[in-house]
Motif scaffolding. Structure first.
Motif, PDB file in Angstrom:
ATOM      1  N   ILE A 169       0.836  -1.200   0.000  1.00 40.05           N
ATOM      2  CA  ILE A 169       0.000   0.000   0.000  1.00 40.05           C
ATOM      3  C   ILE A 169       0.875   1.255   0.000  1.00 40.05           C
ATOM      4  CG2 ILE A 169      -1.776   1.303   1.226  1.00 40.05           C
ATOM      5  CD1 ILE A 169      -2.749  -1.287  -0.074  1.00 40.05           C
ATOM      6  N   ALA A 170       1.929   1.250   0.822  1.00 43.90           N
ATOM      7  CA  ALA A 170       2.845   2.396   0.847  1.00 43.90           C
ATOM      8  C   ALA A 170       3.496   2.582  -0.511  1.00 43.90           C
ATOM      9  CB  ALA A 170       3.908   2.203   1.925  1.00 43.90           C
ATOM     10  N   CYS A 171       3.869   1.483  -1.164  1.00 41.97           N
ATOM     11  CA  CYS A 171       4.459   1.575  -2.505  1.00 41.97           C
ATOM     12  C   CYS A 171       3.479   2.200  -3.486  1.00 41.97           C
ATOM     13  CB  CYS A 171       4.865   0.185  -3.000  1.00 41.97           C
ATOM     14  SG  CYS A 171       6.271  -0.546  -2.157  1.00 41.97           S
ATOM     15  N   LYS A 172       2.219   1.751  -3.440  1.00 39.86           N
ATOM     16  CA  LYS A 172       1.240   2.198  -4.420  1.00 39.86           C
ATOM     17  C   LYS A 172       0.806   3.638  -4.203  1.00 39.86           C
ATOM     18  CE  LYS A 172      -0.164  -2.525  -5.356  1.00 39.86           C
ATOM     19  NZ  LYS A 172      -1.188  -3.573  -5.321  1.00 39.86           N
ATOM     20  N   ARG A 173       1.026   4.154  -3.010  1.00 36.96           N
ATOM     21  CA  ARG A 173       0.800   5.584  -2.808  1.00 36.96           C
ATOM     22  C   ARG A 173       1.836   6.411  -3.572  1.00 36.96           C
ATOM     23  NH1 ARG A 173       0.176   4.218   2.940  1.00 36.96           N
ATOM     24  NH2 ARG A 173      -2.054   4.145   3.452  1.00 36.96           N
ATOM     25  N   ASP A 174       3.016   5.812  -3.766  1.00 30.77           N
ATOM     26  CA  ASP A 174       4.137   6.554  -4.338  1.00 30.77           C
ATOM     27  C   ASP A 174       4.329   6.346  -5.825  1.00 30.77           C
ATOM     28  OD1 ASP A 174       4.898   7.861  -2.033  1.00 30.77           O
ATOM     29  OD2 ASP A 174       6.357   6.342  -1.425  1.00 30.77           O
ATOM     30  N   PHE A 175       3.566   5.412  -6.430  1.00 31.50           N
ATOM     31  CA  PHE A 175       3.753   5.223  -7.874  1.00 31.50           C
ATOM     32  C   PHE A 175       2.419   5.189  -8.604  1.00 31.50           C
ATOM     33  CE2 PHE A 175       3.780   0.513  -6.812  1.00 31.50           C
ATOM     34  CZ  PHE A 175       2.729   0.128  -7.621  1.00 31.50           C
ATOM     35  N   ALA A 176       2.508   5.348  -9.916  1.00 29.52           N
ATOM     36  CA  ALA A 176       1.380   5.120 -10.816  1.00 29.52           C
ATOM     37  C   ALA A 176       1.833   4.107 -11.853  1.00 29.52           C
ATOM     38  CB  ALA A 176       0.950   6.414 -11.495  1.00 29.52           C
ATOM     39  N   TYR A 177       0.956   3.186 -12.200  1.00 30.59           N
ATOM     40  CA  TYR A 177       1.262   2.171 -13.210  1.00 30.59           C
ATOM     41  C   TYR A 177       0.273   2.304 -14.354  1.00 30.59           C
ATOM     42  CZ  TYR A 177       1.262  -2.411 -15.505  1.00 30.59           C
ATOM     43  OH  TYR A 177       1.292  -3.418 -16.447  1.00 30.59           O
ATOM     44  N   ILE A 178       0.802   2.439 -15.568  1.00 35.15           N
ATOM     45  CA  ILE A 178      -0.034   2.574 -16.755  1.00 35.15           C
ATOM     46  C   ILE A 178       0.328   1.443 -17.709  1.00 35.15           C
ATOM     47  CG2 ILE A 178      -0.696   4.075 -18.675  1.00 35.15           C
ATOM     48  CD1 ILE A 178       0.312   6.430 -16.856  1.00 35.15           C
ATOM     49  N   PRO A 179      -0.555   0.442 -17.867  1.00 35.23           N
ATOM     50  CA  PRO A 179      -0.244  -0.716 -18.716  1.00 35.23           C
ATOM     51  C   PRO A 179      -0.305  -0.368 -20.194  1.00 35.23           C
ATOM     52  CG  PRO A 179      -2.474  -0.874 -17.894  1.00 35.23           C
ATOM     53  CD  PRO A 179      -1.881   0.344 -17.249  1.00 35.23           C
ATOM     54  N   ASP A 180       0.128  -1.315 -21.022  1.00 33.29           N
ATOM     55  CA  ASP A 180       0.152  -1.058 -22.465  1.00 33.29           C
ATOM     56  C   ASP A 180      -1.247  -1.043 -23.057  1.00 33.29           C
ATOM     57  OD1 ASP A 180      -0.154  -3.747 -21.952  1.00 33.29           O
ATOM     58  OD2 ASP A 180       0.983  -4.407 -23.701  1.00 33.29           O
ATOM     59  N   ASN A 181      -2.177  -1.742 -22.423  1.00 31.56           N
ATOM     60  CA  ASN A 181      -3.560  -1.751 -22.905  1.00 31.56           C
ATOM     61  C   ASN A 181      -4.474  -1.444 -21.726  1.00 31.56           C
ATOM     62  OD1 ASN A 181      -5.767  -2.073 -24.572  1.00 31.56           O
ATOM     63  ND2 ASN A 181      -5.848  -4.293 -24.326  1.00 31.56           N
ATOM     64  N   PRO A 182      -4.732  -0.164 -21.471  1.00 28.73           N
ATOM     65  CA  PRO A 182      -5.482   0.220 -20.265  1.00 28.73           C
ATOM     66  C   PRO A 182      -6.834  -0.471 -20.185  1.00 28.73           C
ATOM     67  CG  PRO A 182      -4.557   2.152 -21.352  1.00 28.73           C
ATOM     68  CD  PRO A 182      -4.354   1.003 -22.283  1.00 28.73           C
ATOM     69  N   ASP A 183      -7.025  -1.190 -19.095  1.00 25.25           N
ATOM     70  CA  ASP A 183      -8.286  -1.898 -18.862  1.00 25.25           C
ATOM     71  C   ASP A 183      -9.117  -1.050 -17.899  1.00 25.25           C
ATOM     72  OD1 ASP A 183     -10.246  -3.780 -18.873  1.00 25.25           O
ATOM     73  OD2 ASP A 183      -9.190  -5.229 -17.611  1.00 25.25           O
ATOM     74  N   LEU A 184      -9.853  -0.116 -18.468  1.00 23.60           N
ATOM     75  CA  LEU A 184     -10.603   0.847 -17.668  1.00 23.60           C
ATOM     76  C   LEU A 184     -12.036   0.348 -17.465  1.00 23.60           C
ATOM     77  CD1 LEU A 184      -9.357   4.064 -19.517  1.00 23.60           C
ATOM     78  CD2 LEU A 184      -8.302   2.877 -17.583  1.00 23.60           C
ATOM     79  N   TYR A 185     -12.763   1.047 -16.605  1.00 28.12           N
ATOM     80  CA  TYR A 185     -14.154   0.670 -16.335  1.00 28.12           C
ATOM     81  C   TYR A 185     -15.056   1.288 -17.402  1.00 28.12           C
ATOM     82  CZ  TYR A 185     -12.374  -0.818 -11.801  1.00 28.12           C
ATOM     83  OH  TYR A 185     -11.673  -1.447 -10.808  1.00 28.12           O
ATOM     84  N   ASP A 186     -15.417   0.477 -18.404  1.00 29.16           N
ATOM     85  CA  ASP A 186     -16.143   0.989 -19.559  1.00 29.16           C
ATOM     86  C   ASP A 186     -17.506   1.566 -19.213  1.00 29.16           C
ATOM     87  OD1 ASP A 186     -14.092   0.403 -21.243  1.00 29.16           O
ATOM     88  OD2 ASP A 186     -15.025  -1.339 -22.189  1.00 29.16           O
ATOM     89  N   PHE A 187     -18.105   1.108 -18.090  1.00 30.35           N
ATOM     90  CA  PHE A 187     -19.443   1.586 -17.744  1.00 30.35           C
ATOM     91  C   PHE A 187     -19.411   3.001 -17.154  1.00 30.35           C
ATOM     92  CE2 PHE A 187     -17.744  -0.509 -14.016  1.00 30.35           C
ATOM     93  CZ  PHE A 187     -18.063   0.354 -12.980  1.00 30.35           C
ATOM     94  N   MET A 188     -18.222   3.473 -16.776  1.00 33.49           N
ATOM     95  CA  MET A 188     -18.082   4.828 -16.231  1.00 33.49           C
ATOM     96  C   MET A 188     -17.877   5.837 -17.358  1.00 33.49           C
ATOM     97  SD  MET A 188     -15.552   4.559 -12.932  1.00 33.49           S
ATOM     98  CE  MET A 188     -16.099   3.852 -11.374  1.00 33.49           C
ATOM     99  N   SER A 189     -18.209   7.070 -17.078  1.00 30.76           N
ATOM    100  CA  SER A 189     -17.799   8.157 -17.971  1.00 30.76           C
ATOM    101  C   SER A 189     -16.352   8.513 -17.635  1.00 30.76           C
ATOM    102  CB  SER A 189     -18.694   9.383 -17.788  1.00 30.76           C
ATOM    103  OG  SER A 189     -18.535   9.920 -16.474  1.00 30.76           O
ATOM    104  N   GLY A 190     -15.716   9.280 -18.521  1.00 34.00           N
ATOM    105  CA  GLY A 190     -14.339   9.684 -18.266  1.00 34.00           C
ATOM    106  C   GLY A 190     -14.198  10.468 -16.980  1.00 34.00           C
ATOM    107  N   ILE A 191     -15.106  11.407 -16.736  1.00 34.04           N
ATOM    108  CA  ILE A 191     -15.006  12.255 -15.545  1.00 34.04           C
ATOM    109  C   ILE A 191     -15.261  11.439 -14.280  1.00 34.04           C
ATOM    110  CG2 ILE A 191     -17.425  13.015 -15.637  1.00 34.04           C
ATOM    111  CD1 ILE A 191     -14.345  15.108 -14.585  1.00 34.04           C
ATOM    112  N   LYS A 192     -16.183  10.471 -14.341  1.00 30.58           N
ATOM    113  CA  LYS A 192     -16.428   9.632 -13.166  1.00 30.58           C
ATOM    114  C   LYS A 192     -15.208   8.766 -12.860  1.00 30.58           C
ATOM    115  CE  LYS A 192     -21.475   9.361 -13.138  1.00 30.58           C
ATOM    116  NZ  LYS A 192     -22.662   8.471 -13.259  1.00 30.58           N
TER     117      LYS A 192
END
Length: 235
Positions: free
Chosen positions: A70-93
């Motif tokens: 958890i401490a590590c993940k507070r300090d980094f961001a990970y962006i994969p090659d094929n972002p698996d985002l929540y399609d049911f959400m809008s961009g702003i949500k």
């Protein structure tokens, strides 16, 4: 900032990553290069805490990804090659969802969303569902979400794939600004011309093993990075 010590990850009888040691310091853009299947994505996913590994240690800003994820993940961001985002959400949500996770105050999140969405020309699309986004738009949204909580370390897997030339140029500027402000970036890429111009240091991996690393000048000498990479691949 990031220390990978003797990392080994196997799949059955195959060593995807074999005794890998890399150190990425603050203010460094560190490029990670290798052919498909060389172990790049496995390494990045291990750093991000997505994959468990067989042996070795990974620390982010002094915290172990094994014992204090958890401490590590507070300090980094990970962006994969094929972002698996929540399609049911809008961009702003989605961006507000990420901001909620990192407890970003309302005024700060609004300013960052406005700034980065304008830069990536995504503002007019934020109300649309992510399911309607193109791959390039999803990639831009993932990049914005990665920068939201001002992470110390940004980990990216092939971040330029799917981006148009303007967005690629903007991302390069954001990467350099992030490191100039004391952050660090560890990213994989097949675009060797970009790596050669952008990276402070680079590592080349082949069949899970590190075969060369150092500053760009140390790695390529008087040749181009592409020439060095192809020579090493043929050995």
């Amino acid at each position: 900032m990031l220390k990978i010590e003797h990392l080994t990850k196997t799949y059955g009888d195959k060593k995807a990553v074999d005794d890998l040691t890399l150190h990425i310091a603050p203010k460094e853009i560190f490029g990670f290069i290798g052919h498909n299947g060389a172990g790049k994505s496995t390494t990045l996913k291990s750093v991000a805490g997505i994959l468990q590994f067989d042996s070795g240690e990974i620390t982010v800003n002094g915290h172990s990804i094994k014992t204090d994820p958890i401490a590590c993940k507070r300090d980094f961001a990970y962006i994969p090659d094929n972002p698996d985002l929540y399609d049911f959400m809008s961009g702003i949500k989605y961006l507000n969802f990420v901001a909620d996770i990192f407890a970003i105050p309302a005024a700060e999140r609004q300013e960052k969303i406005r700034r980065y969405a304008d830069l990536f020309e995504l503002t007019s699309d934020l109300a649309q569902p992510i399911s309607a986004y193109s791959h390039g738009m999803k990639q831009k949204l993932a990049l914005i979400s990665g920068w939201m909580h001002s992470p110390k370390l940004i980990i990216m897997d092939e971040p330029f794939v799917g981006l148009d030339p303007k967005a690629s140029h903007l991302l390069k500027e954001m990467m350099r600004e992030h490191c100039d402000n004391g952050g660090a970036i560890f990213f994989s890429t097949h675009v060797l011309e970009v790596a050669e111009k952008l990276c402070d240091k680079v590592a080349i991996i082949k069949q899970g093993k590190l075969i060369r690393q150092g500053t760009m000048e140390e790695v390529k000498g008087d040749e181009s990075l592409e020439e060095v990479f192809l020579e090493l691949e043929e050995e």
